[in-house]
Design a protein around this motif. Structure first.
Motif: not given
Length: 493
Positions: A152-161
């Motif tokens: 569960v996170t933003s799909p456009s941020g560096a977190v998911i990468r």
């Protein structure tokens, strides 16, 4: 002029107003002068009737003003009013003629600075802790190797990468991403719906239900992370049936979801490391365990083989075990022929003696007497009784023969099994089996050589292997007409 001054009814010429007219004039004056105001104060009484509107008091140390938040505005507020919270309320002043009071119609409300936010956070934290949502016994263990991981996170941020990259390096797994806003007014409701939505998925369905959840966001100010301090998010995380890892902010950031989650990670990358083990480390551990197992089996087999060889040396030789039985068999077989001839001769003499005393007249008398007695007895016999008795006896005999056949077959099978077991034991204990494993028997003539000194003294040696014998130092000799068979026992090298 003096008459006017001494008039007992001053202002008699002032216009008259009705109560409604005066209230309306006051309302217009206040709304015109204070159409947009920002008021800072502490929230006092808070009332939430069924209509959905919110009524509250704003106060400081000297005054109190009533406030109202209409239903449509209350549903859009990022910060819900709580008693004791210091806020800055934005709205317009108006009056309520029914009670002759003025009030502020609030259009937005926000905590009054960092202190107010921290006070509200501390209040929520104590309330949730009092309900037992932070208790350690409520924490669910994380699966060792989840098949599906929900993020569960933003799909456009560096977190998911970062999370996907770390999972790919350690142990690739299936990942389901639920895109949400990670700050602002939409953050809390979207994160709440994402956690609840993952829990509503059916295990094994078209869209598989995750075995583990990660709620992640990068660092930021307390205002940016405030969505993860909302009570709805904390309660959704606490109610999740799927184990949940919170990775919100940096290591020094702390939100309410960190206290109710099953495991807190200091960073999103650390959350991925908590989610799965390192594949190469697992392979190395499996290889190490396999090597340990192989060494253990080899060592155990070697020890048991040595133990078996040690025990076999204490057993008597197979030839010794059968010597007595073989001698009894030879002795009995030698006596069998003369005994048979002697018994036949004795029977023949007896038959001659009996036949010599017989005379034809005696036989005739015996025959007549026998016929008479037979006639007397046959007259008393009933064929039907004899037939039934014969049939009954025949049935009994058949049952006895069947039982005898079963018992005989069972006994023969048992003897056959025992004999086979004894034969296998004889073969396994015989020295020929030992020769097949690489051992040999050393002889000097008819003597078995068991020591080094005896071998040095011997002029010639004969070594028996599995497939034949080999002579060392033997002088050539003429072949014998009948070779002497090797003895059954020997010393193992």
């Amino acid at each position: 002029m003096s008459d006017l001054i001494d008039d007992p009814t001053p202002g008699i010429n002032a216009p008259e107003f009705t109560v409604t007219e005066l209230s309306g004039a006051v309302k217009r004056t206040i709304e015109g002068e204070f159409s947009h105001v920002r008021v800072r104060g502490e929230i006092g009484r808070v009332s939430r009737p069924r209509s959905g509107h919110i009524y509250l008091d704003l106060k400081d140390d000297r005054a109190v003003i009533s406030g109202v938040i209409w239903k449509g505005v209350a549903a859009r507020l990022a910060t819900q009013p709580e008693e004791g919270l210091e806020v800055v309320a934005t709205g317009r002043l108006t009056t309520f003629p029914g009670q002759s009071k003025y009030q502020i119609v609030i259009e937005d409300i926000a905590p009054a600075g960092m202190g107010a936010l921290m006070a509200m956070l501390e209040k929520r934290k104590k309330a949730l802790e009092g309900e037992g949502l932070f208790a350690a016994e409520r924490k669910k263990p994380l699966p060792y190797l989840p098949e599906v991981i929900g993020v569960v996170t933003s799909p456009s941020g560096a977190v998911i990468r970062d999370i996907l990259h770390r999972l790919r390096d350690r142990f690739p797994r299936k990942v389901l991403i639920w895109p949400v806003a990670v700050q602002g007014q939409k953050c809390a409701p979207e994160v709440t719906r994402a956690i609840e939505g993952f829990n509503r998925l059916t295990p094994g369905g078209a869209l598989p239900r995750p075995d583990l959840l990660i709620v992640a966001r990068g660092g930021g100010s307390i205002e940016d992370l405030w969505g993860f301090n909302e009570e709805s998010v904390a309660r959704a995380a606490a109610a999740s049936d799927i184990p949940l890892i919170s990775a919100v902010g940096h290591e020094t950031d702390t939100t309410l979801i960190d206290f109710v989650s099953d495991r807190r990670a200091p960073t999103p990358t650390a959350a991925a490391e908590l989610a799965v083990p390192v594949r190469m480390e697992l392979l190395a551990w499996v290889d190490g365990q396999s090597a340990r197992l192989t060494r253990g089996i080899t060592q155990s087999t070697t020890q048991r083989g040595q133990r078996l060889r040690d025990l076999s040396r204490a057993l008597p030789k197979p030839g010794v075990l059968v010597e007595a039985a073989r001698q009894r068999l030879d002795y009995t077989s030698d006596r069998l022929g003369p005994s048979l001839h002697a018994a036949a001769q004795k029977k023949r003499v007896r038959m001659v003696e009996v036949s010599g005393s017989l005379r034809p007249a005696s036989l005739n008398r015996l025959t007549a007497e026998a016929k008479r007695r037979l006639g007397d007895r046959t007259s008393r016999l009933q064929p039907q009784l004899l037939t039934r008795d014969i049939e009954r006896k025949k049935n009994d005999l058949g049952k006895i023969l069947a039982r005898l056949d079963r018992v005989g077959n069972s006994q023969v099978a048992k003897w056959s099994t025992d004999l086979s077991a004894l034969e296998r034991m004889r073969q396994s204990l015989g020295y020929e089996e030992t020769l097949k494993r690489g051992y040999a028997v050393v002889r000097s003539g008819d003597q078995v050589i068991t020591t080094k000194s005896a071998a040095e003294k011997a002029t010639a040696l004969e070594i028996q292997f599995q497939d034949g014998s080999f002579k060392i130092g033997a002088k050539p000799s003429k072949p014998k007409s009948k070779p002497t068979p090797p003895p059954e026992q020997g010393t193992l090298l």
